[in-house]
Design a protein around this motif. Structure first.
Motif, PDB file in Angstrom:
ATOM      1  N   ALA A 215       0.822  -1.209   0.000  1.00  0.00           N
ATOM      2  CA  ALA A 215       0.000   0.000   0.000  1.00  0.00           C
ATOM      3  C   ALA A 215       0.855   1.258   0.000  1.00  0.00           C
ATOM      4  CB  ALA A 215      -0.930  -0.015   1.213  1.00  0.00           C
ATOM      5  N   LEU A 216       1.960   1.243   0.763  1.00  0.00           N
ATOM      6  CA  LEU A 216       2.840   2.406   0.806  1.00  0.00           C
ATOM      7  C   LEU A 216       3.576   2.590  -0.522  1.00  0.00           C
ATOM      8  CD1 LEU A 216       4.294   1.986   4.408  1.00  0.00           C
ATOM      9  CD2 LEU A 216       2.780   3.811   3.622  1.00  0.00           C
ATOM     10  N   ARG A 217       3.934   1.504  -1.180  1.00  0.00           N
ATOM     11  CA  ARG A 217       4.566   1.622  -2.488  1.00  0.00           C
ATOM     12  C   ARG A 217       3.617   2.260  -3.500  1.00  0.00           C
ATOM     13  NH1 ARG A 217       9.291  -1.170  -3.651  1.00  0.00           N
ATOM     14  NH2 ARG A 217      10.074  -2.547  -1.995  1.00  0.00           N
ATOM     15  N   ARG A 218       2.354   1.839  -3.475  1.00  0.00           N
ATOM     16  CA  ARG A 218       1.364   2.432  -4.387  1.00  0.00           C
ATOM     17  C   ARG A 218       1.176   3.915  -4.081  1.00  0.00           C
ATOM     18  NH1 ARG A 218      -1.442  -2.513  -3.379  1.00  0.00           N
ATOM     19  NH2 ARG A 218      -2.729  -1.428  -1.837  1.00  0.00           N
ATOM     20  N   GLN A 219       1.124   4.244  -2.789  1.00  0.00           N
ATOM     21  CA  GLN A 219       0.952   5.645  -2.402  1.00  0.00           C
ATOM     22  C   GLN A 219       2.130   6.493  -2.883  1.00  0.00           C
ATOM     23  OE1 GLN A 219       0.446   6.204   1.814  1.00  0.00           O
ATOM     24  NE2 GLN A 219       0.434   8.437   1.668  1.00  0.00           N
ATOM     25  N   LEU A 220       3.348   5.962  -2.759  1.00  0.00           N
ATOM     26  CA  LEU A 220       4.521   6.709  -3.192  1.00  0.00           C
ATOM     27  C   LEU A 220       4.532   6.883  -4.709  1.00  0.00           C
ATOM     28  CD1 LEU A 220       7.176   8.071  -2.431  1.00  0.00           C
ATOM     29  CD2 LEU A 220       8.300   5.844  -2.568  1.00  0.00           C
ATOM     30  N   ARG A 221       4.143   5.866  -5.446  1.00  0.00           N
ATOM     31  CA  ARG A 221       4.104   5.988  -6.908  1.00  0.00           C
ATOM     32  C   ARG A 221       3.077   7.027  -7.344  1.00  0.00           C
ATOM     33  NH1 ARG A 221       4.706   0.224  -6.857  1.00  0.00           N
ATOM     34  NH2 ARG A 221       2.438   0.001  -7.070  1.00  0.00           N
ATOM     35  N   MET A 222       1.948   7.081  -6.650  1.00  0.00           N
ATOM     36  CA  MET A 222       0.926   8.075  -6.989  1.00  0.00           C
ATOM     37  C   MET A 222       1.429   9.490  -6.714  1.00  0.00           C
ATOM     38  SD  MET A 222      -2.610   6.286  -5.676  1.00  0.00           S
ATOM     39  CE  MET A 222      -3.522   7.773  -6.089  1.00  0.00           C
ATOM     40  N   LEU A 223       2.159   9.662  -5.603  1.00  0.00           N
ATOM     41  CA  LEU A 223       2.689  10.996  -5.275  1.00  0.00           C
ATOM     42  C   LEU A 223       3.740  11.438  -6.284  1.00  0.00           C
ATOM     43  CD1 LEU A 223       3.070  10.718  -1.380  1.00  0.00           C
ATOM     44  CD2 LEU A 223       1.337  11.988  -2.640  1.00  0.00           C
ATOM     45  N   CYS A 224       4.459  10.494  -6.886  1.00  0.00           N
ATOM     46  CA  CYS A 224       5.585  10.828  -7.767  1.00  0.00           C
ATOM     47  C   CYS A 224       5.252  10.659  -9.249  1.00  0.00           C
ATOM     48  CB  CYS A 224       6.789   9.950  -7.416  1.00  0.00           C
ATOM     49  SG  CYS A 224       7.389  10.150  -5.735  1.00  0.00           S
ATOM     50  N   GLN A 225       3.981  10.503  -9.598  1.00  0.00           N
ATOM     51  CA  GLN A 225       3.656  10.187 -10.987  1.00  0.00           C
ATOM     52  C   GLN A 225       3.800  11.385 -11.927  1.00  0.00           C
ATOM     53  OE1 GLN A 225      -0.406   8.839 -11.119  1.00  0.00           O
ATOM     54  NE2 GLN A 225      -1.223  10.695 -10.149  1.00  0.00           N
ATOM     55  N   ASP A 226       3.633  12.605 -11.461  1.00  0.00           N
ATOM     56  CA  ASP A 226       3.703  13.785 -12.323  1.00  0.00           C
ATOM     57  C   ASP A 226       5.068  14.460 -12.202  1.00  0.00           C
ATOM     58  OD1 ASP A 226       1.073  13.356 -13.090  1.00  0.00           O
ATOM     59  OD2 ASP A 226       0.279  14.588 -11.443  1.00  0.00           O
ATOM     60  N   SER A 227       5.622  14.857 -13.336  1.00  0.00           N
ATOM     61  CA  SER A 227       6.905  15.552 -13.342  1.00  0.00           C
ATOM     62  C   SER A 227       6.746  16.966 -12.789  1.00  0.00           C
ATOM     63  CB  SER A 227       7.486  15.598 -14.750  1.00  0.00           C
ATOM     64  OG  SER A 227       6.590  16.276 -15.625  1.00  0.00           O
ATOM     65  N   LEU A 228       7.852  17.535 -12.317  1.00  0.00           N
ATOM     66  CA  LEU A 228       7.850  18.855 -11.685  1.00  0.00           C
ATOM     67  C   LEU A 228       8.736  19.808 -12.464  1.00  0.00           C
ATOM     68  CD1 LEU A 228       8.249  17.618  -7.997  1.00  0.00           C
ATOM     69  CD2 LEU A 228       6.114  18.221  -9.150  1.00  0.00           C
ATOM     70  N   ARG A 229       8.378  21.092 -12.432  1.00  0.00           N
ATOM     71  CA  ARG A 229       9.117  22.097 -13.182  1.00  0.00           C
ATOM     72  C   ARG A 229      10.417  22.501 -12.474  1.00  0.00           C
ATOM     73  NH1 ARG A 229       8.056  27.574 -13.062  1.00  0.00           N
ATOM     74  NH2 ARG A 229       6.063  27.137 -12.032  1.00  0.00           N
ATOM     75  N   HIS A 230      10.394  22.511 -11.139  1.00  0.00           N
ATOM     76  CA  HIS A 230      11.581  22.906 -10.391  1.00  0.00           C
ATOM     77  C   HIS A 230      12.634  21.798 -10.495  1.00  0.00           C
ATOM     78  CE1 HIS A 230      14.051  23.865  -6.798  1.00  0.00           C
ATOM     79  NE2 HIS A 230      13.734  25.104  -7.107  1.00  0.00           N
ATOM     80  N   ALA A 231      13.875  22.162 -10.825  1.00  0.00           N
ATOM     81  CA  ALA A 231      14.913  21.173 -11.131  1.00  0.00           C
ATOM     82  C   ALA A 231      15.240  20.293  -9.924  1.00  0.00           C
ATOM     83  CB  ALA A 231      16.170  21.881 -11.639  1.00  0.00           C
ATOM     84  N   LYS A 232      15.427  20.917  -8.754  1.00  0.00           N
ATOM     85  CA  LYS A 232      15.792  20.133  -7.568  1.00  0.00           C
ATOM     86  C   LYS A 232      14.646  19.218  -7.142  1.00  0.00           C
ATOM     87  CE  LYS A 232      19.239  23.236  -5.515  1.00  0.00           C
ATOM     88  NZ  LYS A 232      19.602  24.007  -4.304  1.00  0.00           N
ATOM     89  N   ALA A 233      13.425  19.738  -7.215  1.00  0.00           N
ATOM     90  CA  ALA A 233      12.274  18.914  -6.844  1.00  0.00           C
ATOM     91  C   ALA A 233      12.112  17.748  -7.809  1.00  0.00           C
ATOM     92  CB  ALA A 233      11.012  19.772  -6.810  1.00  0.00           C
ATOM     93  N   GLU A 234      12.362  17.980  -9.100  1.00  0.00           N
ATOM     94  CA  GLU A 234      12.259  16.914 -10.086  1.00  0.00           C
ATOM     95  C   GLU A 234      13.326  15.846  -9.854  1.00  0.00           C
ATOM     96  OE1 GLU A 234      11.133  14.673 -13.449  1.00  0.00           O
ATOM     97  OE2 GLU A 234      10.122  16.048 -12.071  1.00  0.00           O
ATOM     98  N   ALA A 235      14.541  16.282  -9.513  1.00  0.00           N
ATOM     99  CA  ALA A 235      15.599  15.313  -9.208  1.00  0.00           C
ATOM    100  C   ALA A 235      15.249  14.489  -7.971  1.00  0.00           C
ATOM    101  CB  ALA A 235      16.926  16.045  -9.012  1.00  0.00           C
ATOM    102  N   PHE A 236      14.642  15.146  -6.994  1.00  0.00           N
ATOM    103  CA  PHE A 236      14.208  14.450  -5.776  1.00  0.00           C
ATOM    104  C   PHE A 236      13.113  13.442  -6.100  1.00  0.00           C
ATOM    105  CE2 PHE A 236      11.683  14.755  -1.664  1.00  0.00           C
ATOM    106  CZ  PHE A 236      12.502  13.861  -0.988  1.00  0.00           C
ATOM    107  N   ARG A 237      12.182  13.825  -6.966  1.00  0.00           N
ATOM    108  CA  ARG A 237      11.105  12.916  -7.362  1.00  0.00           C
ATOM    109  C   ARG A 237      11.662  11.677  -8.072  1.00  0.00           C
ATOM    110  NH1 ARG A 237       7.960  11.494 -11.694  1.00  0.00           N
ATOM    111  NH2 ARG A 237       9.406  12.609 -13.073  1.00  0.00           N
TER     112      ARG A 237
END
Length: 412
Positions: free
Chosen positions: A286-308
């Motif tokens: 369940a936690l793996r699914r939750q993490l994948r859902m949180l990280c499914q969309d790319s981010l414009r900020h470079a550091k945040a995208e690298a973290f994702r």
């Protein structure tokens, strides 16, 4: 507010009784007309007894001649350190002041001079440590082997200053053992000097790449570091204005913090009850699914995208080891707390200047902390270390039973 008042526990013994007469005049208003009362007011007070003196012991040895060695031989007396003019009790106390209270050598010398009339130069404190290190080196190496045999070990490192250069204090241990190693490098070779080239257990650490050099059987990546990284990114994003701002990335960082909190709470609830591997496995999914859902969309900020991308990368499999192995915690808080005394001492003494100083801090800090975790009084253990042989000192160090490996997760 919010808790009952605390009161010091009443002493179980009374060493002396001091009777005081009733006052003739009221100490508050000065009234001379006081009525006698049969009731006695009792006040218990604990204090210490200071005896500013030293004890000088003369050891008179009966000797015997050894024809093989061609010399007279004799045996040391109880509590005697042959060739030493200052006894083990003073040296054990100096070690306690140094490694428990983090008192500098010069102040230790002043303390003994002021309270006991025992005078020695600050450099003598370093000599006391060298005597303890020479006797403690076999125990230190044995402790290294015990650390490498642990099924679960916590590991971390922090900076240290040595002769003007950057060094590192490496830590590895658990709730029963503690091992410290001061090294010039923060590389895989330094990690191997602590944990060996192939660690057969589970390591709980941050995502630092040097720990890959020990090739652990399993790895729990500290979730608290993930939460801290998300919090720092959120604070950085909050400062951005206009087109540079990225509300989506900021919301992502907040959600990751909440995800880590939920994961730690879920692990805590699982550990409170009888461990069920199936239930833990379902929670991991369940936690793996939750993490994948949180990280499914790319981010414009470079550091945040690298973290994702990092959260979706190979490291992700190490986030949930604690749900596959019962005795593995989700964070590396144990190692962080174990390094705190080193950080405090670093602020006080500002590091070391010689190779022997590095060895002193590595060996004595390890033995001191291990003795404390074994339920010993560290200064009493140092007394045994200075007066007994290696086998007896080792027996005095380990009070708890070692070698009991955690049970594997139960199968449902």
């Amino acid at each position: 507010m919010g808790h009952p008042p605390w009161q010091r526990a009443k002493p179980t013994r009374i060493d002396q009784v001091v009777a005081t007469p009733a006052p003739q005049n009221c100490p508050d208003c000065g009234n001379p007309k006081l009525q006698p009362v049969a009731q006695v007011h009792e006040h218990l007070q604990e204090d210490i007894v200071l005896e500013p003196r030293t004890i000088v012991t003369a050891f008179r040895h009966q000797q015997a001649f050894c024809g093989r060695c061609d010399k007279n031989v004799w045996l040391p007396g109880p509590g005697e350190m042959p060739g030493a003019y200052i006894g083990p009790a003073a040296k054990a106390t100096a070690a306690y002041l140094r490694y428990q209270l983090h008192v500098p050598d010069r102040k230790i010398s002043q303390f003994f001079s002021d309270f006991f009339g025992l005078r020695f130069v600050p450099a003598s404190v370093f000599g006391f440590e060298r005597q303890a290190v020479r006797r403690g080196l076999p125990l230190y190496e044995d402790l290294r082997q015990k650390i490498r045999a642990l099924p679960v070990v916590h590991a971390d490192e922090t900076s240290w200053r040595h002769d003007g250069h950057q060094y590192w204090t490496w830590y590895a241990g658990d709730d029963d053992l503690a091992f410290y190693h001061l090294d010039e490098h923060r590389s895989a070779q330094a990690a191997q000097s602590v944990l060996g080239e192939r660690f057969a257990g589970t390591i709980v650490a941050d995502a630092y790449a040097s720990y890959k050099g020990v090739h652990p059987k399993d790895w729990q990546s500290c979730l608290a570091h993930i939460k801290t990284k998300a919090k720092e990114l959120e604070q950085e994003l909050a400062l951005l204005k206009g087109r540079a701002a990225d509300p989506k990335a900021r919301l992502f960082c907040k959600n990751i913090q909440g995800f880590v909190h939920d994961a730690c709470q879920a692990h805590r609830r699982l550990c409170k009850k009888p461990w069920r591997a199936k239930r833990a496995k379902n929670k991991e999914r369940a936690l793996r699914r939750q993490l994948r859902m949180l990280c499914q969309d790319s981010l414009r900020h470079a550091k945040a995208e690298a973290f994702r991308k990092r959260l979706l990368g190979p490291e992700q499999k190490h986030f949930f080891t604690c749900f596959r192995r019962r005795h593995v915690p989700p964070t590396n808080n144990q190692a962080e707390r174990s390094l705190r005394p080193v950080v405090i001492m670093r602020k006080i003494v500002h590091g070391t200047r010689s190779a022997k100083g590095l060895e002193n801090h590595s060996v004595l800090r390890s033995l001191f902390e291990t003795a404390r975790r074994q339920g010993n009084q560290p200064h009493l253990f140092f007394f045994d270390l200075l007066t007994k042989n290696t086998v007896e000192a080792q027996a005095a160090l380990y009070r708890k039973r070692l070698g009991a490996k955690p049970q594997p997760p139960l199968r449902c």
